[in-house]
Design a protein around this motif. Sequence first.
Motif, mmCIF file in Angstrom:
data_model
loop_
_atom_site.group_PDB
_atom_site.id
_atom_site.type_symbol
_atom_site.label_atom_id
_atom_site.label_comp_id
_atom_site.label_asym_id
_atom_site.label_seq_id
_atom_site.Cartn_x
_atom_site.Cartn_y
_atom_site.Cartn_z
ATOM 1 N N ASN A 9 0.808 -1.211 0.000
ATOM 2 C CA ASN A 9 0.000 0.000 0.000
ATOM 3 C C ASN A 9 0.845 1.267 0.000
ATOM 4 O OD1 ASN A 9 -2.438 -1.464 0.137
ATOM 5 N ND2 ASN A 9 -2.078 -1.779 2.319
ATOM 6 N N ALA A 10 1.984 1.215 0.644
ATOM 7 C CA ALA A 10 2.838 2.399 0.771
ATOM 8 C C ALA A 10 4.274 1.959 1.034
ATOM 9 C CB ALA A 10 2.354 3.283 1.915
ATOM 10 N N LEU A 11 5.172 2.914 0.929
ATOM 11 C CA LEU A 11 6.561 2.713 1.331
ATOM 12 C C LEU A 11 6.742 3.432 2.657
ATOM 13 C CD1 LEU A 11 8.183 3.644 -2.067
ATOM 14 C CD2 LEU A 11 8.109 1.359 -1.092
ATOM 15 N N LYS A 12 7.416 2.783 3.587
ATOM 16 C CA LYS A 12 7.708 3.415 4.875
ATOM 17 C C LYS A 12 9.207 3.321 5.095
ATOM 18 C CE LYS A 12 3.221 2.056 6.576
ATOM 19 N NZ LYS A 12 2.498 1.069 7.366
ATOM 20 N N VAL A 13 9.800 4.440 5.482
ATOM 21 C CA VAL A 13 11.237 4.488 5.738
ATOM 22 C C VAL A 13 11.424 4.696 7.236
ATOM 23 C CG1 VAL A 13 13.415 5.639 5.236
ATOM 24 C CG2 VAL A 13 11.667 5.440 3.442
ATOM 25 N N TYR A 14 12.231 3.830 7.838
ATOM 26 C CA TYR A 14 12.480 3.839 9.274
ATOM 27 C C TYR A 14 13.961 4.055 9.546
ATOM 28 C CZ TYR A 14 7.961 1.401 9.539
ATOM 29 O OH TYR A 14 6.647 1.042 9.421
ATOM 30 N N ARG A 15 14.262 4.570 10.722
ATOM 31 C CA ARG A 15 15.646 4.674 11.177
ATOM 32 C C ARG A 15 16.041 3.303 11.724
ATOM 33 N NH1 ARG A 15 16.161 9.674 14.305
ATOM 34 N NH2 ARG A 15 15.002 8.553 15.886
ATOM 35 N N LEU A 16 17.154 2.765 11.256
ATOM 36 C CA LEU A 16 17.590 1.426 11.650
ATOM 37 C C LEU A 16 18.006 1.374 13.119
ATOM 38 C CD1 LEU A 16 17.978 -1.452 10.575
ATOM 39 C CD2 LEU A 16 20.299 -0.820 9.944
ATOM 40 N N GLN B 230 -0.013 -0.011 -6.244
ATOM 41 C CA GLN B 230 0.735 -0.763 -5.259
ATOM 42 C C GLN B 230 2.233 -0.470 -5.344
ATOM 43 O OE1 GLN B 230 0.712 -5.013 -5.873
ATOM 44 N NE2 GLN B 230 0.752 -5.367 -3.673
ATOM 45 N N GLU B 231 2.829 -0.029 -4.246
ATOM 46 C CA GLU B 231 4.257 0.290 -4.189
ATOM 47 C C GLU B 231 5.049 -0.978 -3.884
ATOM 48 O OE1 GLU B 231 5.568 3.181 -4.958
ATOM 49 O OE2 GLU B 231 3.691 4.277 -5.085
ATOM 50 N N THR B 232 6.051 -1.270 -4.710
ATOM 51 C CA THR B 232 6.860 -2.472 -4.519
ATOM 52 C C THR B 232 8.335 -2.166 -4.782
ATOM 53 O OG1 THR B 232 6.691 -3.203 -6.823
ATOM 54 C CG2 THR B 232 4.941 -3.924 -5.332
ATOM 55 N N SER B 233 9.189 -3.109 -4.482
ATOM 56 C CA SER B 233 10.604 -3.122 -4.867
ATOM 57 C C SER B 233 11.366 -1.845 -4.525
ATOM 58 C CB SER B 233 10.739 -3.405 -6.371
ATOM 59 O OG SER B 233 10.047 -4.560 -6.719
ATOM 60 N N PRO B 234 11.410 -1.434 -3.263
ATOM 61 C CA PRO B 234 12.158 -0.220 -2.925
ATOM 62 C C PRO B 234 13.659 -0.415 -3.107
ATOM 63 C CG PRO B 234 11.478 -1.354 -0.936
ATOM 64 C CD PRO B 234 10.845 -2.083 -2.083
ATOM 65 N N ALA B 235 14.346 0.665 -3.501
ATOM 66 C CA ALA B 235 15.801 0.648 -3.660
ATOM 67 C C ALA B 235 16.347 2.021 -3.316
ATOM 68 C CB ALA B 235 16.184 0.277 -5.091
ATOM 69 N N PHE B 236 17.337 2.073 -2.415
ATOM 70 C CA PHE B 236 17.962 3.324 -2.019
ATOM 71 C C PHE B 236 19.002 3.759 -3.036
ATOM 72 C CE2 PHE B 236 16.499 2.050 2.218
ATOM 73 C CZ PHE B 236 16.061 3.263 2.733
ATOM 74 N N SER B 237 19.186 5.081 -3.147
ATOM 75 C CA SER B 237 20.313 5.621 -3.910
ATOM 76 C C SER B 237 21.592 5.344 -3.119
ATOM 77 C CB SER B 237 20.131 7.126 -4.122
ATOM 78 O OG SER B 237 20.140 7.810 -2.880
ATOM 79 N N PRO B 238 22.764 5.423 -3.776
ATOM 80 C CA PRO B 238 24.018 5.149 -3.064
ATOM 81 C C PRO B 238 24.245 6.011 -1.819
ATOM 82 C CG PRO B 238 24.409 5.106 -5.409
ATOM 83 C CD PRO B 238 22.989 5.599 -5.213
ATOM 84 N N ASP B 239 23.754 7.264 -1.819
ATOM 85 C CA ASP B 239 23.944 8.112 -0.643
ATOM 86 C C ASP B 239 22.797 8.002 0.359
ATOM 87 O OD1 ASP B 239 21.876 9.564 -1.782
ATOM 88 O OD2 ASP B 239 23.008 11.441 -1.924
ATOM 89 N N GLY B 240 21.778 7.198 0.056
ATOM 90 C CA GLY B 240 20.671 6.968 0.975
ATOM 91 C C GLY B 240 19.651 8.081 1.060
ATOM 92 N N SER B 241 19.752 9.100 0.192
ATOM 93 C CA SER B 241 18.832 10.232 0.268
ATOM 94 C C SER B 241 17.585 10.052 -0.594
ATOM 95 C CB SER B 241 19.540 11.522 -0.122
ATOM 96 O OG SER B 241 19.887 11.497 -1.499
ATOM 97 N N LEU B 242 17.644 9.149 -1.559
ATOM 98 C CA LEU B 242 16.522 8.915 -2.467
ATOM 99 C C LEU B 242 16.084 7.462 -2.388
ATOM 100 C CD1 LEU B 242 17.946 10.737 -5.631
ATOM 101 C CD2 LEU B 242 16.397 11.684 -3.900
#
Length: 149
Positions: free
Chosen positions: A80-87, A102-114
């Motif tokens: 349903n959504a993407l959620k970003v958490y602090r590890l 439907q939101e799927t397959s998340p991938a971070f940019s190399p610097d973690g900002s995107l």
Amino acid sequence: MAISAANVEHIASQATWGQGALRAAYFAPDDSQFDLLTTLDLRLYDAATYRLLRSFPINNFNVAVTISPDWQKFAVSDGNALKVYRLEDGQLLVRLQGSSGQETSPAFSPDGSLLASVALPPGNEVYTGSVELWRISDGKLLNSWAAGA
């Protein structure tokens, strides 16, 4: 720390600790920690002692999880959504909700900002969808590209 014949049996035994099916394993860039994703939770362990440091409930078999390259955040796509958490502590940083489906397959940019994701239209047509690019700091959708046959 690489998975090797010397430690693979011990790491494999970790799967039973979560009382869920093991779905993925992730190692920190400095090899000091590793995460195990099960069908119930995401568990962070000390790689030297195999001691559980923290766990975060996931409770969804169809969830996709990725960890940022700087090992500071993790993203969860529950469909349903993407959620970003602090590890470090599991605090929710941002919830990203697209309009494409439907939101799927998340991938971070190399610097973690995107964060990039795939958005499938309602009905999960396998040959259509879009790729979305999000800025994590403010949750802004930066761009979306149609993808498909």
